[in-house]
Structures are given as C-alpha cells and as structure tokens.
Design an enzyme around this catalytic site. Structure first.
Site, PDB file in Angstrom:
ATOM      1  N   ARG D  98       0.823  -1.219   0.000  1.00  0.00           N
ATOM      2  CA  ARG D  98       0.000   0.000   0.000  1.00  0.00           C
ATOM      3  C   ARG D  98       0.858   1.271   0.000  1.00  0.00           C
ATOM      4  NH1 ARG D  98      -3.810  -0.045  -2.211  1.00  0.00           N
ATOM      5  NH2 ARG D  98      -3.016   1.839  -3.160  1.00  0.00           N
ATOM      6  N   LYS D 135       2.784  24.521  -4.327  1.00  0.00           N
ATOM      7  CA  LYS D 135       1.527  23.939  -3.833  1.00  0.00           C
ATOM      8  C   LYS D 135       1.578  22.417  -3.892  1.00  0.00           C
ATOM      9  CE  LYS D 135      -1.065  28.090  -4.962  1.00  0.00           C
ATOM     10  NZ  LYS D 135      -2.098  28.746  -5.784  1.00  0.00           N
ATOM     11  N   LYS D 167       6.144  38.574  -3.778  1.00  0.00           N
ATOM     12  CA  LYS D 167       4.732  38.352  -4.082  1.00  0.00           C
ATOM     13  C   LYS D 167       3.862  39.473  -3.530  1.00  0.00           C
ATOM     14  CE  LYS D 167       3.255  34.468  -5.035  1.00  0.00           C
ATOM     15  NZ  LYS D 167       2.648  33.123  -5.113  1.00  0.00           N
ATOM     16  N   GLU D 197       6.222  39.511  -8.704  1.00  0.00           N
ATOM     17  CA  GLU D 197       4.844  39.505  -9.174  1.00  0.00           C
ATOM     18  C   GLU D 197       4.422  40.957  -9.404  1.00  0.00           C
ATOM     19  OE1 GLU D 197       2.238  37.439  -6.480  1.00  0.00           O
ATOM     20  OE2 GLU D 197       0.465  38.422  -7.309  1.00  0.00           O
ATOM     21  N   ASP D 218       0.205  37.156 -12.249  1.00  0.00           N
ATOM     22  CA  ASP D 218      -0.586  36.176 -11.513  1.00  0.00           C
ATOM     23  C   ASP D 218      -2.058  36.564 -11.494  1.00  0.00           C
ATOM     24  OD1 ASP D 218      -1.019  33.919 -10.006  1.00  0.00           O
ATOM     25  OD2 ASP D 218      -0.594  34.891  -8.096  1.00  0.00           O
TER      26      ASP D 218
END
Lengths: 288, 288, 288, 288, 288, 288
Positions: D98, D135, D167, D197, D218
C-alpha cells in the site's frame, strides 16, 4: 508478529546509540580492530525464548556480524541452554552485547511469565485467553506486546487508536455508562471493536444490549464477577459479548478467575513488572 | 539529576506518541473538547516516589495542563497516598494518563527497590554503596538511572563511554588481565576511571598495583570475596582501590556481601527486573 | 479526532522546515523584523472546512502568532468566506503561509468530497456509511483520515495493525478464503475486528458463518453485489456481518451501490485524488 | 533528479512505518514467514510513469526484495500495462504494497497531468515551459517536484530559500513593487534569481528596468497579460526578463495563455489537485 | 536571515543534548535546584558579533531563562565588551553555557573574518562582493552562512540544489565546458542561476555567449584572471556575466584579486578555517 | 575510537542531506546515471590524516561506492599525497564530494594541530599529555574528539555527564571550592573522576587533601602555576592528584607550561579554531 527489518533496525540502532555514546572506550583500547570472535548466548534459567528475531536483525542487519539461532522464539529451554551464536568483528560484538541482552532478557521474561499463566489455564482444561494491557515500558510497546504473543498471550490493543475502550474515567466525566455507549455507537468507526468497563450488573446488561463487543470487569472480586457472568447467562446475553476480567490477577489467583468462564483475563503484571531472564554472551573463540 | 526540560520533553513526547497513535478514539468520541477536569494520582502501596519531576515536564510543558506535586521525589509514602493533582483539558489528561503512569510506576518501582537495599545496609551500620548496572530497559537509561539515584543508589556508569571497565570478555580476547590493564593504562584518557573485573587474588593484586581505580569481583561466592578483600588488606593494597562486588545479589543476601567490606555492591535486578508500583490517576472533578 | 498539540506540533514543524529550508530569502530582505501584520484566510469556493484546528496549533503554538477562527471545522461555507484571521510577526506569518495553505486546502478538499457523498446518501434517505481507505498520501495519514471524519465519513482502519482485513493477495497466497479465515480465527487478538474480501456468494456465506465481522465486496458489479446481499438475507446471515462495498465508486454511481443496502461504501478517491479547495492568505493590515 | 539512495531510503522508511504501525496483523497471521512470492505492478489506465526509481530503492534497498522495472520513468503506457515485477519474502511484499502504491500512483498522476499540458503546448507548436508551484502536499515536495520533471515540466523553486520571489503580500507590507525591488537588489545573493509579481504594466516596466530576472503575472485575464507582454516588446524590455504566467490555468485554457508568448506557465493544479493513477500489485506466483 | 524560532529551536536542542548527555553531573551535585543566577557574556577580543539571535532562541525559548542582548548582531565590539546578560534558573544556565559559547564564538569568528575582507575591499574603494563557499562544518551550514551574511558577505549557494554550478569534475566526466553548458541550458529550471567554472579564455567566452549567468575563475593566478577579464571586456561580454574569482584568497592577497574587477571573490577560509572569538559567560550574581 | 558503522552512518547521512537538499541539480543534468568514475583524494599540504574510517563508512556503507585508503588514520603525509581512491556511480560520488571533504579536512586539521603540540613536548623530552576541551563545533563532538585522539591527544571528557569538573561558575554560586568539593564527595558516583578548578595554592591544597582526582589551573601565568606545583611537591601532595593546566596555551608557549611538570595541558584552540587541511577529490577516470 514480524516487523519489516528496516523499521525494526531503526529502533535497535537507537537502543545501541543510547548504550554506546561516543564509543566503547574499553573495547577500543583493548581489542584490536582486526580481531574476529565467536560468542555464545546462554540462558541461565528455565525460560520461554523471545527476541531472537530481533537479535537477528540487530546483529546481522544493523551491526553486520553473523548471528545464528539454535532455538526458536517460543521454545521452552532448560537452564544453561546455548540459544544462539554470533561471529564476526570483535569490537562490534562487544559494543552490542549489553543492548542485545537487555532487550532479549526482557522479552524472554515477558514470554516466560505469559506462558506460565497460559499453561495454568490450559492445564486446568479451561479456555480463557490471557491478555496483556497497555502497561508496557515507555518506548517498548512493540517488543513487550510481541513477547506476550510469543508466550501465548493476546496482545490486546496496541495503543489508544486501535480499539474503543470506555473506562472509569470516561464514565466519570460523562456521567454514565449508558451515555458513553450512546456517544460511541453513534460515531465510532465500524472498523473498531467497542469495549466498556462496567461496575454493576445493570451496566453489564446495558452494555450487552447496546451492542458492545466486549465487557470489562475491572478490579472486582471473584464472587462479584461470578454473579455478573451468571446473570448474563440467565438473560441470554452471555453469547452477545466477550467478557474480559482484569485487576491484580497473577499466577496465584488466576485459576479462580478463569473458572468463572470469562473470555479474556488481562494481566498488567506480565509487562509492567517484568522479571528478566538471565542471559549471558560469552566469547568462546578468538578467530584469527 | 535534573535534565533540561526541553531535552526531557522530547523523550516524553516520543513516549506519548507511541501510546496515542493517530488519537485517543474513545476519549474523542465521549469527552467534548471544552471539558476541563481535575484528577489525582494515587499510589496504592508503600513506595519511594520517583518520576514526579518528569511528570511536571510531561503535564506542564509537553501537554499544557497544570500538574501540582503533593510530595517530592525521594519521599516514602504509605498506601493510598495522593501524590499529585493534575487539572486542565480533559481530553489531553486522559490521552496522557497511561504514558504518565507507565513511566512513573516504573521509576517508583526502581527507587523503592533501591531504597530497600540501601536501608538494609544502613540499618546494619555498614557503609557500602548500592549501585545500578547497565542492565536497564532499552531507551530508558536516563529514567532508570535517575530512579536509582532517587532511591539512594549510585548510578554507576551511564554507558560504554564514560568509564573504563575491563570485563571477562575483554580478558578472554586479549589473554589476560595484565595485558588488558597495560593497554588501558598506556592510552586511556586521564578523565576516566579504570575498573577491572578480576577472577583471582593474583589478578586483584596485579590490578591494585597497576593503578586500577576499581576492582570488580563478579559472580563470586561470599567466602572467595572475603579472602580477596582480606588479602588485599594484608598487603596494604586495600586502600589503593575501590572494590565493587556484583552478581545475583538481592534483598535476601545483600548483608552477607556488605559485611565483607566492599565499597560498592552493584545489583542488576533493581533495573532489569522492576516491580512497578501501583499508581492510578482518577478524575475527581469535572470543572465546567 | 483531536491530537495532543505537542505531537501535532512536531509534524507541522517538519512540514514547515521542508518549505522554509535555510530561510525565506525574499521576506528576510524585504520585511523588517519588527513589522507586525494582520492577515485573513479566505476560501474562494464552496467548501466544507477542515484543518482549522491544525492551523491553530501551527500558528499559535508552533509559530507563535495569534490565529483566530471565524468558522469551525465541519462548517460549509460559500465562496469568498473569510474563515480565519492571523496576526503577529510579519516575517513569521509569510514564512508559514504556503505550508499552512497546502495543508488546509488539502484537508478542505477531502472533507468537501466526503460530505458530497455523505449528503447524497442522506438525501436519498439511505443509511450507509461512506468510508475512506488507506489510499492516503504518504506521511499524511492522520490529516487525510481526520478530514474524512470532519466530512462525515468513517476513517476505516488507520494502518495495517488496527484491524484484520484479509484481501485478495492473502487469499492468493494461502489458497482460499476458508483457510485464511481459519488461521485468523485461531490466533487473532480479540481486540481486532476481522474483515474479509470475498469474491463469490459461497465465500460470503463461509465468512458470515465463520464469525467474520465484516465482508468486503470489492470491484464487483452492482448486480453481483445485489445478489450476494439478497442471498445473505435469505439465509439469515445478513445481520451477522457488516457489508462493505468498494471499488471505483464515485459521486456519479454511489447511489446505485447504496440502494443495495450495504453497511459501508468505501471510496479511495476521496483521499487518493484530492481536489484542493482554493484558500488564500492575504495581508489586510500592517500593524505598527 | 536522482537522490542518493541512502537519503531517499530514510523518507521511504518513514512512509512505511506510518502504514505498518506495530505490524501487519493480517499478513502475519496468514502468510508463513518462509513464503516467497512474485507479484506484478499493473497500471490500469493510460499514464506517464513516475516513481519507479523510488520503488527500486523502496523494494530493493529498504525492504530487501527484488524489484525489476519493465518500463522507465517517463514512459507513456496504455491501460493494463505491467510496469514492474517484485519477488521475494511474501510478508515483506504485502506489508509494503500500500505504501508503494500510494506513492507511485500519486507520482504517476502528477507526471501524467504535467505531460498533458506540456504536449498541448508542443502540439500547438509553441515554446512555453509548464512549471509547478510550491503547492505540493506537505512532506512530499521532493516526490511531487520530481514527478513534474518526469512529466516534462519545470519544477520551479524548491522552497523559500532557493529563489527570490516577491509576491503580493510582500508588496502589501512594504508599500510598492519598486521599494521591494530596491531592497532585494541591494542585498540579495548573486546566486539567486529575482522574480517579482506585478499587477500593472508600470510595475512590469519598473521590474524589467531594475534588473529582475523574472516577472510573474498572476491571476490576470488573457487580455491584460497580452497587453503587458506586447507593451514590454514595444519598449524593448521583453528580452530582458522571463515572463511567468500563473493563476487558475488548466488543460482547458492553457493554450490561450501560451499563445501570448510567456516563457513559463505555472500550474498549481498539477500538484495540489492530483488525480492518482490506478496501479495495483497482484501476486502471480507463490515461489516455494 | 531570520529562521522561524520553532525550527531553529530543534537544532539548538540537538546541540544541547550532545553536550549534556544524561545530565550535568557536576552542577546537579553542587547547585541547588532553586538557585537563580545572573550572568554576563563577555567578548574578550575585538570582534563582529554574530549569533545573538540564536542565543535568544536558545536561552529564552529552548531553555526558558531570560536573555537580554546589549549589542546587536553585526556590531563591532572592542575587547572585554559585555554583549548580553542571562538570568534565571542556575542549573539550566550552567548546563547551556558551553553549547551556547561554542556556537556563538564560531559565528562571531566567521563574521569577524568576513568583515575584515569586506572592509579591505571597501576601504580600497572597490565594489566586489566577498562570498562564502559550501566549505562549512557539517551540520552547521545555516549558522556558518548566516554569520557570513552578518559579516557583510554573500552566502553563495546554500547546497547542491539551489544553483547550477558546473565544476571541473563535471567537465572532466562529460568532456568539455561546452557540452556541459548545452546539457544544462536544455533542461535546467528557469528558477536557477547557471554558473560555470572555466579554465581558459576560450571557455570563458563560450560560457558568456551561451548565456551562463556567472563564470567562475578558480585557482588561477592574478595575471591569468586579469587577462580573461580584460578580454571579456574587449569582446563586450563582460556585462553579460558575473565573474566569480576563487581559490586560496585571503586577507593578504584579496586586494590584488579585487583590483582586477571581478563581481565576487569567494573565500573558503572564512568558514572552513574559523578562528573562534573568545567569549565567556560569567556568573555575576546569585539571585535568591 | 571506532564507532559502530550503523550509528556513524546515521550521522553521515544527516550531513549529506544538509548539503544535497532535494538533489544535485548540476550533476543530475550533466552526468548520465550509468556513468562510473574513479577519483582520488589528494592532500595538498603536510598533514596528519584523520577521518579515513569515517570516509569508509560514508562511501562504502552509506553511499554504496568503493572507497580504498592508501594511508591510515594517524599517518603523517607530505603535500600532494593521494590518500584514497573512490570508484563507482559517478552521480553518487559527486553528490558526496563536498560533505566528505568538509569532514575530512576538518578532522585532518584537528589531528595535525594536535600532533604538532604533542611532538613539541616529546621532542623536549617531557611527559605531559595534550588534551582537548569541550570547545568543539556543535554537532561534531564525536569527530572532533576522535581527531584529537588520532593526533595523539587526550580527548578529555566527552560531555557534561562523564566526569565531574567543578569550575569557577560553580564555585561562584556556592561560595567556595571547599563547599563545592564537600557536596561532590558526599554524593558523586564512584564511577566518575572528580576534577576541580582552583585559583590559589590554598585551594589546590584543599583539593588535593580532600581526594580530588585532578586539579585544574586555568588561565594562570607560568610563574603562578610553577609555584603551586612546587608547593604541592613540598607538601607531598603532588602525587595524590593529576594537574591539568589550561588557558590560551598554543604552539608558541606550550613548552613553557610543559616544563613546569603538569600531567595534562588542555588546549581549546585545537578544536575551536580549526585550520582545515586542504584536500581535494579529483576524477581521474571515467569507467565505462
């Protein structure tokens, strides 16, 4: 119960590191690095052997010397039985000796104590399982439970997440066995058994009727337990649940409890008060 | 022996994780998250208490509830003494209960067994130290040794790196106590004591003359030990070394050995065959 | 399922460390160390919220800033709902942002997918549990199972040690369901439920008669499952076992299976193929 | 990307331990320790294979059985392709099944999703890189990024310390893209690329002129991005920076973005919303 | 570079544990548990201070006593400056003393050595960055690199994964700088800078033309480096790349290299041959 | 000092992981996985070699390539000596290079610095041990102490738990050397040596009479030390204790101290201010 070697090896390495520290200062001063030795593990007293498969992983896989079992886990041996031989790098074997024996002698102690209880029940022609509890030494749950199994016992649950067991403190907080059972039945995973500690016959009846899988009678007298079991029989509830009896049961009194006909007798003492079996490792040959 | 809380906390967290797994499925189903409780730790039998400072770190620092001691580590208590109270988040306390008791009851067991031996010697008006060995449960060296100290014993060496101890297997490999001592004296760090296990009077004399700090007489009969100690006295070598006696010494026979006048009697049993002290944790109040 | 904070904190620290490495080079260059900020977590789409109690431990206990929930785990929210606020050290919050969102959005995704299935069954007036499997992301078992519970599902077994589940590969090796059941019944711990995957009606009957707790019907067609369940009913065996149905069941076809009247439908997809919920963290105030 | 086996093995051991716990209670009861088996890994659907080199380390080095690949990482396979065989200790293989499949099916899922996007762009004759984001599932960064590379994508930065990426939250705190760039340019290590960004054309121009290596657009619309890219071309700034486009881009709309001529399109979905590929392990022979 | 306290604390705990072992046997025998002390950290020689923010986390967060800085990281201090005070539990402070000083005196040593080089270049009116290398002590990468930054240097890459640096061994294996660059350009992530070590002017030209971000001139003589830099200028390639010079550069000869006009001079010695700064911790008050 | 490979391997793996991160991005792009190489480790300057047995474990056991020593730990080599060859997987060797050299060059540096001091004393016909201190780099205690031993020095105590050493801060807290010695003598384990730092002749006399094993004279001038040693001789106390001299002793002044006739001179500098020995690893053959 056979653990993957790689996982078991990690635990054993941590045990070794605890005992070795920065190195075996004695051995490093006395034994030259090229010395190979052959040594024997001897059990000094009657015992049920447990821990040999751990020794195999420790010596063969972790330490890198040859370990050969002469008996098997679960065997009963008489005093002064040589149970294994180990051969290889002399320094490595001496550095491992104490860690190995500490684990092995504890596991043998647990298996031996378990077997004595199991045999007592068998010899009396009874059919009751002897089970362990969660009263194991911190960090040694796997080894303690495995030794119980080797001794012929039931390991019982492994930790707080693999079975539901409603105990006195739960009931004390929530106010009653009934309410506790209701909460559990409404949300518990289907994959877990549900056990509940009961204090009275009424609670036992309530538990059995509600669909509990196991009833625990903890710290009760022999008479009290007998009455509850008999009452459940009369009410045709006995077959619906397993009955576990627990609380200060030992070699002396276990048959009194076993004769009442519970399914399981659980005994904390086999893991919380272990009498180690005397095992030694002796060098028998210096192999050039 | 007082460990930094941050280091101790890491070990205790690992113990907790072993018992909790993915969570206390019973408690999470029964006890709502907002419930606060007060509970008592009660010792059911006569005991020397050890482990309370570990409990403080466990409950206060790791788990985040209030733990208050009512006695101190080292105190002797009578049966049914409440030794501590814990108060706070109900779920957290129940999840910690078994891990806490498993550690505490083991440490109390070790301290109690140690104290019994220490007292026996004191009561006989003798001045001999009772020492532990490295026969501790794997992973529990710190806790086992600390409990010995609390019981009044000497912890002996902590692991293979903090003292030089030449044992039978070293001698077997290298061919003689003399050669082993020579190798050790020529290269050992000045910071370590040197102890050597001897099998005969001649070896004892050789060890004492060579400057060994401690002589170990292991697994010898009372008479044999007596003869060696007396001979060393006659040769004015007794004061040059400490003498440690070891090997199957227990409550029954310890005075026979102590009366021979060694400096230290080491007893494996106090850590390898621990009889846990019975301690329970009981919820006494649900605090809204 | 509420884990002890100290244990959960260790896992979260490891997640943080994976993402931070030697430091957040951007934030450290731009944001002065004394800057405090307030930020909001906003969910951009309809979702069932899960992971907030993990966020509390992460932000409050591990990172040391203030985290305040505006909704609860298990709540269903509409798009663009602010679900929490976090306030404190600006650098710390930005360093934690991605780790936090990665965990939260996965847990919300699992809870949301689970809830959809659970509701479908409830809305159809059926009484069947939706369960997870062990098909979770490696290292995330706890979080994945917890999210299933929050979504209204049954976590099923946690790992290989908390339930006995005889699967096709076991049977393939040992030669038959009957033999597998015999071995299990003779030695399994009383504390574990026994489940067995069956391929035919005969195997199902054998399992039910032998005392298995659960029968799994895996990767079978709707008709086949229906026949087996009906046959068990006719034979009065239906009440003796729980029936779990599994195998490529999803939102589209789950009602077909649920209408057959099993006890549990287990769905690997809710954890092995998670669609993350879109959650963002936005700075809304620089607090001097 | 090929990790040292010893390091990879540690991670895989931790994954195994999570799933195995104290042992595979089912397998240990049913499969005798001496049984050797041969099993096949079969992919049930069209997929790009990724994770085979991890499987080699897991089975060969960690578990100690023989694993043989029949295809290579990166290969595209049709449904029901046997991709590997494993042979050896039956218990060990079943205990690993598994964990192995959970990792493999996730990695195949990521590689497959990446490849679909990469191919779409290639088939349209465009030259734009498909990149991952941070992510990824907590704890799985290495595996997720590696699967992206195998699928033909760019892994993008590995964590917060290997590239500078300014960002929106950084800008929100410090008050402007310009100020953020100034701080970064004055102190950043020469060894790191600088990405920023931007929200407007003016910011894009400022970034390009200041020497940023990459500009991120973005969550902008296709038109807006097109205008910015065209404006940068007109101002002869296009060649001075790489342009990364990001934000809810998927299989459906990726070509619209790719046609605008950015250098990189980054897609969170390929790692945050993985659709696992269906892979099974089936015992095909019991080897005596 | 400011690490999350929780992550930094884990590393510091491991350092403490290495030095403390089972406990500070001296302190535990001498200092009663209730004693509180106040102590000062004094720097005995001229130094640039680095490591104070690590000390804050160590004393305040890990050990739980009060630590107060009197100067800041990066400050230059004269001999016998008191840089910090620590107050609280006497045992805890003494147990932490050596670990704290070992880290602090190393970090100060690195920062001081870096600052000397940086100043030399500044004082000569030159604009060249002094950079570290990966020649740090194993396990101390974070601390060594941070101290370089505090000293005014560039940390250079953190490890093998955050920048592409083609070195002599890569070229030796693959046969040429050109081939190495081709492989890297075709597959490297856009997020990484590309640096290449060149041995000749032709390789330097090839690298600059191919789009390498940085050229490293390693272990070359001053004349050789001068020629290459001048040739690149003549060919208008100088502005296309950063130039890093490396190899046995130290306080004595750094200006010779700096005057050639490279962008970066990297110096292994500042981290691989650290001269610790002499710092002591002295108890100045026993606080009842 | 020879550590068990399995334990040493864990530490080396952690060092590797620190330097490798998610992978060697350069090597993976340039060197195909099937390339085998042969490389040499060359020492560029005169040195005492230390760390080869660690290299063996690192390359042979952890990384899985062949490592062959051409000299032994402890050997003195002249510049440009090839000390070892490594052969096997090209990627693995390059990924390991820097970690290996960082450890080896530090250990050689410590051994070399130690040997210089040891030889100075030997060449002067004196019999004084050169000892290390606890001033080692955090996390590197084992390696630093082992290098001292290889260099011919005494490792001194390993950590706070293996010897009792009463220092100025203990005395400052408790009010006097006499009181400190009293507390230690009454409760210390027989297994530990007792050392005490003294500031005056009277304290030295008190220490020697009370039975301290070692007296430390720290940070005293040559004259002062001479007077104390002579006074102890006159009082017939010199033979009762070992005398350790410490405090800013280095290559220049060590003979002045050694001629005073102490037993041990301890030198922090050999571990806290290590000058790394220059060692390189060069690929000499690509083995097809």
């Amino acid at each position: 119960m056979e653990m993957l070697k790689a996982i078991l090896g990690e635990k054993l390495k941590a045990f070794l590191e605890e005992d070795v520290g920065l190195g075996d200062v004695t051995t490093n001063l006395i034994v030259p690095p090229e010395v190979k030795i052959r040594a024997q593990m001897m059990v000094k007293e009657s015992a049920v052997i447990a821990g040999l498969s751990e020794m195999k992983v420790l010596f063969n896989d972790v330490v890198g010397v040859r370990f050969r079992c002469l008996v098997n886990d679960g065997d009963e041996v008489s005093p002064n039985t040589v149970i294994a031989e180990v051969e290889g790098d002399g320094r490595a074997i001496l550095m491992t000796e104490r860690t190995a024996l500490n684990l092995l002698s504890r596991m043998c102690g647990i298996a031996t104590a378990t077997r004595i209880l199991v045999k007592k029940i068998e010899d009396a022609g009874l059919n009751v399982h002897v089970a362990a509890t969660r009263k194991t030494a911190p960090g040694l749950r796997y080894f303690d439970k495995k030794a119980v199994i080797i001794g012929g016992g039931d390991p019982h649950r492994f930790r707080l997440d693999d079975q539901i067991l409603i105990k006195d403190n739960h009931v004390a907080i929530i106010g009653g066995v009934g309410e506790a059972l209701r909460r559990v039945h409404s949300s518990a995973s289907f994959s877990k058994k549900i056990e509940v500690e009961v204090k009275t016959l009424n609670e036992a009846i309530e538990a059995a009727k509600s669909g509990a899988d196991v009833i625990m009678l903890d710290n009760m007298g022999v008479d009290e337990i007998g009455e509850i079991i008999n009452a459940l029989r009369r009410l045709n509830l006995r077959e619906k649940v397993l009955i576990e009896v627990s609380g200060r049961i030992n070699e002396e009194n276990i048959l009194e409890y076993a004769r009442l006909g519970p399914d399981i007798i659980s005994v904390g003492e086999i893991t919380h008060s272990v009498k180690s079996v005397d095992v030694s490792l002796e060098v028998i040959e210096v192999v050039k």
